[in-house]
Scaffold this motif. Structure first.
Motif, PDB file in Angstrom:
ATOM      1  N   ASP A 297      -8.789   8.321  16.670  1.00  0.00           N
ATOM      2  CA  ASP A 297      -9.476   8.101  17.941  1.00  0.00           C
ATOM      3  C   ASP A 297      -9.313   9.296  18.872  1.00  0.00           C
ATOM      4  N   GLU A 298      -8.082   9.807  18.985  1.00  0.00           N
ATOM      5  CA  GLU A 298      -7.834  10.929  19.881  1.00  0.00           C
ATOM      6  C   GLU A 298      -8.558  12.182  19.412  1.00  0.00           C
ATOM      7  N   MET A 299      -8.507  12.441  18.107  1.00  0.00           N
ATOM      8  CA  MET A 299      -9.155  13.638  17.563  1.00  0.00           C
ATOM      9  C   MET A 299     -10.672  13.574  17.747  1.00  0.00           C
ATOM     10  N   LEU A 300     -11.240  12.380  17.520  1.00  0.00           N
ATOM     11  CA  LEU A 300     -12.686  12.249  17.660  1.00  0.00           C
ATOM     12  C   LEU A 300     -13.112  12.490  19.100  1.00  0.00           C
ATOM     13  N   GLU A 301     -12.398  11.912  20.052  1.00  0.00           N
ATOM     14  CA  GLU A 301     -12.751  12.116  21.452  1.00  0.00           C
ATOM     15  C   GLU A 301     -12.691  13.594  21.818  1.00  0.00           C
ATOM     16  N   GLN A 302     -11.646  14.282  21.397  1.00  0.00           N
ATOM     17  CA  GLN A 302     -11.525  15.711  21.691  1.00  0.00           C
ATOM     18  C   GLN A 302     -12.688  16.492  21.094  1.00  0.00           C
ATOM     19  N   GLN A 303     -13.054  16.132  19.857  1.00  0.00           N
ATOM     20  CA  GLN A 303     -14.161  16.835  19.201  1.00  0.00           C
ATOM     21  C   GLN A 303     -15.480  16.596  19.939  1.00  0.00           C
ATOM     22  N   LEU A 304     -15.756  15.335  20.256  1.00  0.00           N
ATOM     23  CA  LEU A 304     -17.023  15.012  20.918  1.00  0.00           C
ATOM     24  C   LEU A 304     -17.097  15.614  22.319  1.00  0.00           C
ATOM     25  N   ARG A 305     -15.981  15.625  23.031  1.00  0.00           N
ATOM     26  CA  ARG A 305     -15.975  16.248  24.358  1.00  0.00           C
ATOM     27  C   ARG A 305     -16.231  17.740  24.250  1.00  0.00           C
TER      28      ARG A 305
ATOM     29  N   GLU B 117       0.842  -1.195   0.000  1.00  0.00           N
ATOM     30  CA  GLU B 117       0.000   0.000   0.000  1.00  0.00           C
ATOM     31  C   GLU B 117       0.875   1.242   0.000  1.00  0.00           C
ATOM     32  N   LEU B 118       0.558   2.181  -0.863  1.00  0.00           N
ATOM     33  CA  LEU B 118       1.194   3.483  -0.907  1.00  0.00           C
ATOM     34  C   LEU B 118       0.149   4.495  -0.451  1.00  0.00           C
ATOM     35  N   VAL B 119       0.385   5.141   0.685  1.00  0.00           N
ATOM     36  CA  VAL B 119      -0.650   5.932   1.353  1.00  0.00           C
ATOM     37  C   VAL B 119      -0.212   7.384   1.454  1.00  0.00           C
ATOM     38  N   SER B 120      -1.171   8.283   1.277  1.00  0.00           N
ATOM     39  CA  SER B 120      -0.927   9.709   1.491  1.00  0.00           C
ATOM     40  C   SER B 120      -0.529   9.957   2.941  1.00  0.00           C
ATOM     41  N   PRO B 121       0.576  10.672   3.204  1.00  0.00           N
ATOM     42  CA  PRO B 121       0.952  10.948   4.599  1.00  0.00           C
ATOM     43  C   PRO B 121      -0.142  11.669   5.373  1.00  0.00           C
ATOM     44  N   ALA B 122      -0.859  12.568   4.712  1.00  0.00           N
ATOM     45  CA  ALA B 122      -1.929  13.296   5.405  1.00  0.00           C
ATOM     46  C   ALA B 122      -3.041  12.346   5.834  1.00  0.00           C
ATOM     47  N   ILE B 123      -3.414  11.422   4.948  1.00  0.00           N
ATOM     48  CA  ILE B 123      -4.449  10.450   5.279  1.00  0.00           C
ATOM     49  C   ILE B 123      -3.972   9.518   6.384  1.00  0.00           C
ATOM     50  N   GLN B 124      -2.702   9.085   6.309  1.00  0.00           N
ATOM     51  CA  GLN B 124      -2.182   8.200   7.343  1.00  0.00           C
ATOM     52  C   GLN B 124      -2.160   8.890   8.696  1.00  0.00           C
ATOM     53  N   LYS B 125      -1.835  10.155   8.716  1.00  0.00           N
ATOM     54  CA  LYS B 125      -1.829  10.901   9.975  1.00  0.00           C
ATOM     55  C   LYS B 125      -3.232  10.975  10.563  1.00  0.00           C
ATOM     56  N   LEU B 126      -4.213  11.213   9.705  1.00  0.00           N
ATOM     57  CA  LEU B 126      -5.600  11.239  10.184  1.00  0.00           C
ATOM     58  C   LEU B 126      -5.993   9.893  10.773  1.00  0.00           C
ATOM     59  N   ARG B 127      -5.605   8.808  10.105  1.00  0.00           N
ATOM     60  CA  ARG B 127      -5.946   7.479  10.604  1.00  0.00           C
ATOM     61  C   ARG B 127      -5.259   7.211  11.943  1.00  0.00           C
ATOM     62  N   ASP B 128      -3.998   7.628  12.066  1.00  0.00           N
ATOM     63  CA  ASP B 128      -3.266   7.391  13.303  1.00  0.00           C
ATOM     64  C   ASP B 128      -3.872   8.156  14.472  1.00  0.00           C
ATOM     65  N   ASN B 129      -4.352   9.359  14.186  1.00  0.00           N
ATOM     66  CA  ASN B 129      -4.832  10.235  15.257  1.00  0.00           C
ATOM     67  C   ASN B 129      -6.349  10.235  15.386  1.00  0.00           C
TER      68      ASN B 129
END
Length: 339
Positions: free
Chosen positions: A169-177, A155-167
């Motif tokens: 769970d944390e980003m979603l929790e912050q947003q929902l809180r 798989e050849l993945v966009s770094p921006a997309i990979q960063k979103l995937r890595d983060n």
């Protein structure tokens, strides 16, 4: 199982040096460098043909899910997914995949530097985070649908997309809180009967003009909702299952799968109507109708789309507009994150 290790290493070198913009405009220059060709553009990306010495020479370039208006020269691209081994039905395919992965990770590391630690406790995986591309190696292992069928994927993945995937769970929790919508985690259903038991009651509580979308990898999804029926005072509960037009190559339905959908009472995709498999029932549904629809949704997810467990699903639910979500946390599924 034959694995084209030399070919995969060659592509990794090309990918590492390629000037990625992560739009579909990258495809023709990349194919020129690799000797591949573009087979077909489609709504969610493109299909490619590689020159690997394997029995499946297809690859796919995927766009973010949900894009409907796009241009070949500008649309953002998530990743390329490529077979680098035969798709094998040999009895010891799991052992062969793991052994080949370890060999490939070692050779890739000589070219690209050390791999990141494996992301899977049970099988080896390789990952190299480069400035313009994230290069990943992983195995596709046997499933209930194909008990002895497996392969290796690059798989050849966009770094921006990979960063979103890595983060994610944390980003979603912050947003929902921040929005006051955070709820404590509910364990996912352990099997499909438990998923059915949780889904059936929820079908009786759908708001008008609502949509609930269950998704898994390969753009596999089932959507349902409750809409006002045009020209009538009643409302309908409707449901659709993604068709082959939108499924990624290695997750498309077989002829037998499609025959099963017809047998189970789904309306086939049509040019004039829904582009997906479709059914509806009167609303509000009776308890029996809710149970029956939940069973059909479960069968479509598990048997026709071949999703292994409910834990592989994500869910999105909204009423009126995507900016107006409603609570489906009782299902115990992870929220779907738009890219």
């Amino acid at each position: 199982m034959h694995v084209d290790i030399d070919g995969a290493v060659r592509i990794a070198r090309v990918a590492a040096d390629f000037g990625w913009t992560w739009t579909l405009a990258d495809l023709q220059p990349f194919c020129t460098k690799t000797g591949w060709r573009i087979t077909k553009f489609r709504e969610l990306g493109a299909e490619l043909t590689t020159n690997f010495a394997v029995n499946r020479q297809d690859a796919s370039a995927s766009l973010p899910e949900g894009i409907r208006r796009w241009r070949r020269d500008r649309s953002d691209m998530d990743q390329l997914s490529i077979f680098v081994s035969d798709v094998s039905d040999e009895a010891d395919v799991i052992t062969q995949i793991d052994s080949a992965l370890m060999t490939m990770i070692e050779q890739f590391s000589q070219e690209l530097g050390p791999s990141a630690p494996s992301e899977d406790d049970s099988h080896p995986t390789g990952r190299w985070d480069l400035p313009d591309v994230v290069i990943r190696l992983n195995g596709s292992y046997p499933s209930n649908r194909t008990p002895w069928l497996g392969s290796l994927r690059l798989e050849l993945v966009s770094p921006a997309i990979q960063k979103l995937r890595d983060n994610a769970d944390e980003m979603l929790e912050q947003q929902l809180r921040a929005e006051g919508r955070w709820v404590e985690e509910i364990d996912p259903p352990t099997d499909w009967p438990e998923f059915t038991a949780r889904l059936a009651p929820a079908l009786g509580d759908l708001p008008i003009d609502s949509v609930v979308s269950f998704r898994a990898t390969g753009n596999r999804y089932v959507q349902l909702g409750r809409n006002s029926k045009l020209g009538h005072s009643s409302v309908e509960v409707w449901c659709e299952v993604v068709s082959n037009e939108f499924l990624e190559i290695d997750h498309r339905m077989s002829a037998a799968d499609e025959a099963t959908m017809v047998t189970r009472g789904w309306e086939a995709p049509t040019v004039e109507g829904s582009a997906n498999w479709y059914r509806e029932i009167p609303s509000p549904p009776s308890e029996l109708e809710r149970i029956q629809l939940a069973e059909e949704i479960t069968a479509a997810l598990s048997t026709t789309l071949h999703i292994g467990t409910p834990a592989q699903l994500t869910v999105e639910a909204w009423a009126g507009a995507p900016t107006n979500p409603f609570d489906v946390s009782a299902l115990g599924l992870d929220p779907y994150l738009k890219k």
